[in-house]
Design a protein around this motif. Structure first.
Motif, short mmCIF file in Angstrom:
data_model
loop_
_atom_site.label_atom_id
_atom_site.label_comp_id
_atom_site.label_asym_id
_atom_site.label_seq_id
_atom_site.Cartn_x
_atom_site.Cartn_y
_atom_site.Cartn_z
N ARG A 196 0.74 -1.15 -0.10
CA ARG A 196 0.03 0.03 -0.07
C ARG A 196 0.99 1.29 -0.11
NH1 ARG A 196 -3.97 -0.07 4.76
NH2 ARG A 196 -4.95 -2.02 3.35
N VAL A 197 0.49 2.24 -0.66
CA VAL A 197 1.17 3.50 -0.55
C VAL A 197 0.09 4.52 -0.06
CG1 VAL A 197 2.03 5.31 -1.80
CG2 VAL A 197 2.51 2.93 -2.60
N THR A 198 0.46 5.23 0.94
CA THR A 198 -0.41 6.30 1.41
C THR A 198 0.22 7.93 1.30
OG1 THR A 198 -1.21 4.72 3.07
CG2 THR A 198 -1.48 7.18 3.63
N GLN A 199 -0.58 8.54 0.70
CA GLN A 199 -0.33 10.06 0.66
C GLN A 199 -1.25 10.58 1.35
OE1 GLN A 199 0.56 9.55 -3.99
NE2 GLN A 199 1.21 11.54 -3.42
N PRO A 200 -1.09 11.33 2.53
CA PRO A 200 -1.87 11.89 3.42
C PRO A 200 -2.73 13.36 3.27
CG PRO A 200 0.19 11.92 4.49
CD PRO A 200 0.39 11.14 3.22
N GLU A 201 -1.81 13.86 2.35
CA GLU A 201 -2.41 15.27 2.06
C GLU A 201 -2.93 15.17 0.63
OE1 GLU A 201 1.14 17.34 4.35
OE2 GLU A 201 1.54 16.16 2.32
N LYS A 202 -4.25 15.64 0.68
CA LYS A 202 -4.99 15.62 -0.97
C LYS A 202 -4.45 17.18 -1.75
CE LYS A 202 -8.94 12.93 -0.58
NZ LYS A 202 -8.56 12.18 -1.82
N LEU A 203 -4.04 18.05 -0.70
CA LEU A 203 -3.78 19.31 -1.36
C LEU A 203 -2.58 19.92 -0.32
CD1 LEU A 203 -4.11 21.80 -2.97
CD2 LEU A 203 -5.88 22.65 -1.55
N LEU A 204 -1.57 20.55 -1.05
CA LEU A 204 -0.58 21.18 -0.35
C LEU A 204 -0.48 22.62 -0.87
CD1 LEU A 204 1.55 21.03 1.81
CD2 LEU A 204 3.24 20.34 0.18
N SER A 205 -0.50 23.75 -0.27
CA SER A 205 -0.72 24.87 -0.86
C SER A 205 0.70 25.71 -0.24
CB SER A 205 -2.13 25.62 -0.66
OG SER A 205 -2.09 26.80 -1.19
N VAL A 206 1.47 26.22 -1.08
CA VAL A 206 2.44 26.99 -0.56
C VAL A 206 2.87 28.11 -1.40
CG1 VAL A 206 3.78 24.95 0.19
CG2 VAL A 206 4.35 25.81 -1.79
N PHE A 207 3.61 29.05 -0.89
CA PHE A 207 3.96 30.36 -1.76
C PHE A 207 5.43 30.16 -2.33
CE2 PHE A 207 0.69 33.33 -0.91
CZ PHE A 207 0.20 33.05 0.33
N LYS A 208 5.49 30.75 -3.55
CA LYS A 208 6.64 30.60 -4.25
C LYS A 208 7.94 30.87 -3.39
CE LYS A 208 9.01 33.12 -8.06
NZ LYS A 208 9.01 34.28 -9.08
N GLY A 209 9.04 30.06 -3.37
CA GLY A 209 10.12 30.43 -2.82
C GLY A 209 10.16 29.55 -1.70
N ALA A 210 9.03 28.87 -0.98
CA ALA A 210 8.69 28.14 0.26
C ALA A 210 9.26 26.89 0.19
CB ALA A 210 7.43 28.15 0.78
N PRO A 211 9.77 26.21 1.02
CA PRO A 211 10.15 24.82 0.97
C PRO A 211 8.80 23.95 0.87
CG PRO A 211 10.24 25.41 3.51
CD PRO A 211 9.99 26.53 2.43
N VAL A 212 9.04 22.80 0.11
CA VAL A 212 7.85 21.84 -0.09
C VAL A 212 8.23 20.29 0.34
CG1 VAL A 212 6.73 20.64 -1.83
CG2 VAL A 212 6.87 23.05 -2.05
N GLU A 213 7.29 19.85 1.22
CA GLU A 213 7.72 18.42 1.48
C GLU A 213 6.22 17.69 1.16
OE1 GLU A 213 8.07 16.83 5.59
OE2 GLU A 213 9.87 15.75 4.53
N LEU A 214 6.31 16.62 0.26
CA LEU A 214 5.07 15.88 -0.07
C LEU A 214 5.24 14.50 0.58
CD1 LEU A 214 4.72 16.76 -3.91
CD2 LEU A 214 3.18 17.79 -1.99
N LYS A 215 4.41 14.16 1.39
CA LYS A 215 4.51 12.91 2.21
C LYS A 215 3.99 11.79 1.47
CE LYS A 215 4.59 14.98 6.81
NZ LYS A 215 5.46 16.03 6.21
N CYS A 216 4.92 10.68 1.56
CA CYS A 216 4.39 9.35 1.05
C CYS A 216 4.85 8.16 2.06
CB CYS A 216 5.26 9.11 -0.30
SG CYS A 216 4.95 7.54 -0.89
N ASN A 217 4.08 7.39 2.57
CA ASN A 217 4.45 5.99 3.31
C ASN A 217 3.83 4.92 2.58
OD1 ASN A 217 3.75 8.56 5.61
ND2 ASN A 217 5.35 7.10 6.42
N TYR A 218 4.78 3.79 2.87
CA TYR A 218 4.28 2.67 2.11
C TYR A 218 4.22 1.48 3.21
CZ TYR A 218 9.49 1.78 2.48
OH TYR A 218 10.60 1.48 2.92
N SER A 219 3.57 0.57 2.55
CA SER A 219 3.42 -0.82 3.38
C SER A 219 3.95 -2.02 2.38
CB SER A 219 2.14 -1.07 3.76
OG SER A 219 1.99 -2.08 4.47
N TYR A 220 4.90 -2.74 2.53
CA TYR A 220 5.60 -3.70 1.82
C TYR A 220 6.42 -4.54 2.58
CZ TYR A 220 7.52 -5.96 -2.37
OH TYR A 220 8.01 -6.91 -3.49
N SER A 221 6.04 -5.70 2.51
CA SER A 221 7.19 -6.70 3.19
C SER A 221 8.53 -6.98 2.69
CB SER A 221 6.52 -8.15 3.63
OG SER A 221 6.20 -8.61 2.20
#
Lengths: 107, 116
Positions: free
Chosen positions: A3-28
């Protein structure tokens, strides 16, 4: 189960700001992870994959097996980064996608 | 190189009907994968074809079937359509050459299927 989980549907930032898009996974097993991106009115395309350890368009992603995460980062967001981002896991020869996060970069 | 091409771009069907979607892979690619993308969701893996055989399958019922031709093009068939089959169907090609981990996929623009 894989499974792959991306907890945020929308990430809104201003130009020049840092960005982090989250991703968690489940795999044996030992995962291969990817980030795909879809810009407005364009096709889904590969952005980067963890085995390449590359930086594309200023984006990087580090695989953290302890936290089962593969977050996508960029230190300074640009307006042209606005797009839909999908994290994907290659497990048992199947590419499994998360639900995606829309990144909106405002001027 | 036109990349991955899919036809038709849009399709409207009614419940119970059957549909065939078509995909031509990027030049030089030998593997075709099909995905279903419902509104607001990520692509869901349906199946993958390599050397004219189904190699992997996701969690989709037997109503979903496919075929790959000697020229590597592929078809996705869906029988007995349900309202829930309404989605964007994406085709993706890759160059596998027997290496299942080579998953740099090139996507088509998709076929938008509406079931009424």
């Amino acid at each position: 189960a894989q499974r792959v989980t991306q907890p945020e549907k929308l990430l809104s930032v201003f130009k020049g700001a840092p960005v982090e898009l989250k991703c968690n996974y489940s795999y044996s097993g030992s995962p291969e992870l990817f980030w795909y991106v879809q810009y407005s009115r364009q096709r889904l395309q590969l952005l980067l994959r963890h085995i390449s350890r590359e930086s594309i368009k200023g984006f990087t992603a580090d695989l953290n097996k302890g936290e089962t995460s593969f977050h996508l980062k960029k230190p300074f967001a640009q307006e042209e980064d606005s797009a839909m981002y999908y994290c994907a896991l290659l497990g048992y020869n199947k590419l499994i996608f998360g639900a995606g996060t829309r990144l909106a970069v405002h001027p | 190189d036109a990349g991955v091409t899919q036809s038709p771009t849009h399709l409207i069907k009614t419940r119970g009907q059957q549909v065939t979607l078509r995909c031509s892979p990027k030049s030089g690619h030998d593997t075709v994968s099909w995905y279903q993308q419902a509104l607001g969701q990520g692509p869901q893996f349906i199946f993958q074809y390599y050397e004219e055989e189904e190699r992997q399958r996701g969690n989709f019922p037997d109503r979903f079937s496919g075929h790959q031709f000697p020229n590597y093009s592929s078809e996705l068939n869906v029988n007995a359509l349900l309202l829930g089959d309404s989605a964007l169907y994406l085709c993706a090609s890759s160059f596998r050459q027997g290496n299942p981990t080579n998953e740099k996929l090139f996507f088509g623009s998709g076929t938008q299927l509406s079931v009424l």
